[in-house]
Design a protein around this motif. Structure first.
Motif, PDB file in Angstrom:
ATOM      1  N   ARG A  18       0.834  -1.022   0.030  1.00 57.04           N
ATOM      2  CA  ARG A  18      -0.301   0.032   0.027  1.00 57.04           C
ATOM      3  C   ARG A  18       1.044   1.124  -0.141  1.00 57.04           C
ATOM      4  O   ARG A  18       0.796   2.350  -1.340  1.00 57.04           O
ATOM      5  CB  ARG A  18      -0.832   0.180   1.270  1.00 57.04           C
ATOM      6  N   SER A  39       4.184   1.767  -0.854  1.00 59.12           N
ATOM      7  CA  SER A  39       4.736   1.774  -2.439  1.00 59.12           C
ATOM      8  C   SER A  39       3.766   2.191  -3.331  1.00 59.12           C
ATOM      9  O   SER A  39       4.390   2.371  -4.785  1.00 59.12           O
ATOM     10  CB  SER A  39       5.331   0.798  -2.755  1.00 59.12           C
ATOM     11  N   GLY A  40       2.784   1.770  -3.219  1.00 59.33           N
ATOM     12  CA  GLY A  40       1.832   2.747  -4.354  1.00 59.33           C
ATOM     13  C   GLY A  40       1.434   0.744  -5.087  1.00 59.33           C
ATOM     14  O   GLY A  40       0.457   1.509  -6.541  1.00 59.33           O
ATOM     15  N   SER A  69      -3.537  -0.276  -3.839  1.00 58.33           N
ATOM     16  CA  SER A  69      -4.848   0.838  -3.634  1.00 58.33           C
ATOM     17  C   SER A  69      -5.198   0.899  -2.583  1.00 58.33           C
ATOM     18  O   SER A  69      -5.633  -0.349  -1.954  1.00 58.33           O
ATOM     19  CB  SER A  69      -5.375   1.228  -5.370  1.00 58.33           C
TER      20      SER A  69
END
Length: 305
Positions: free
Chosen positions: A149, A151-152, A155
């Motif tokens: 989450r 680090s992307g 989402s």
């Protein structure tokens, strides 16, 4: 499919290895049985940092995980006066932090490739950010989810699936994600044995409680029925592939054989592949001398997926 392994996954405890039934050196045995096969093995760069772990743990747990007495209790071994915390950290906790790094690496690679990654260690499903127990100090899936989450890679709205086929109910994962509606759990477990928390059992979205003595045919049938309930899109799946379901295992209470375990993993991973869900498999429990052979047989059975 790629396998994640680091020689330091193994617990080199000398005579102390006889204090617990877990085969701490089984990861090396698995790799030995895979020798000669066209299976790529990758390695985490190093143990997950204590900074990352502390981001996951609550304030009290950050202190408790530094207590030799409490760590030994969580590892289910007696208090050993001549063993210091530094020894535990080097011989047990560092391998566990490497396992956490392996699960995170597997998740990142699975998301990037859309495929399957297999971490030989990890699957510490009794730990949470508030507790350590059942030979589980760090919750590798919870920590990995947090980092994905951050680090992307995932989402806030991405759905994640945890399939737990260790013989023991995954109370740590159930508690860790108790308030997260986007994380769904499928748990096939022996309802007659530890852990018996009804609170965490009730958190499981797709529960498959079974009685002691279940054999392979019934087990695989119940698992297949549960997997058919999995619909919709998941960004990522974690599988906790414990081998304590083996009949020779003294702690699991089930009666599967090595071939059943290989079939189990192939059924799960084939289903997830059909649904196009990136997947990382983790080791889970396994307390018999057949554990390594069962893992190796499962990897061989799934190597062409």
């Amino acid at each position: 499919m790629k396998v994640i392994y680091e020689p330091r996954f193994n617990y080199q405890l000398g005579v102390l290895k006889y204090l617990h039934p877990f085969d701490g050196e089984k990861f090396a045995k698995v790799v030995s049985e895979l020798d000669g096969l066209n299976i790529e093995i990758i390695h985490p760069n190093g143990p997950i940092s204590t900074k990352v772990i502390n981001e996951y743990l609550n304030e009290l747990m950050r202190k408790l995980v530094l207590s030799k007495t409490l760590v030994l209790r969580a590892l289910e071994v007696p208090k050993i006066p001549f063993v210091g915390f530094d020894f535990l950290d080097k011989k047990i906790l560092t391998p566990m932090r490497l396992a956490v790094a392996g699960t995170l690496l597997g998740a990142e690679k699975a998301l990037e490739s859309g495929g399957i990654m297999w971490n030989l260690s990890g699957g510490f499903h009794h730990a949470s950010n508030l507790n350590m127990e059942g030979f589980c100090i760090y919750n590798d899936i919870g920590i990995s989810y947090q980092q994905l989450r951050k680090s992307g890679h995932l989402s806030e709205t991405d759905k994640v699936l945890i399939i737990d086929v260790d013989a023991h109910h995954g109370n740590g994962n159930a508690y860790s994600f108790k308030d997260n509606e986007n994380v769904h759990l499928l748990d096939v477990y022996n309802e007659d044995i530890y852990p018996t928390s009804q609170f965490t059992r009730n958190r499981v979205n797709f529960p498959v409680p079974l009685k002691s003595g279940v054999e392979g045919c019934e087990y695989l049938e119940k698992l297949t029925q549960a997997l058919e309930l999995i619909t919709g899109h998941y960004a990522l799946a974690f599988v906790i592939a414990g081998t304590d379901v083996l009949a020779v295992d003294k702690l699991g209470g089930f009666k599967l054989n090595v071939e059943d375990v290989a079939k189990r993993e192939k059924i799960i991973l084939s289903h997830l592949k059909t649904l196009e869900i990136p997947t990382v498999v983790t080791g889970g429990g396994g307390y018999s001398k057949q554990s390594a052979s069962a893992i190796a047989a499962a990897i061989k059975a799934c190597s062409t997926l």
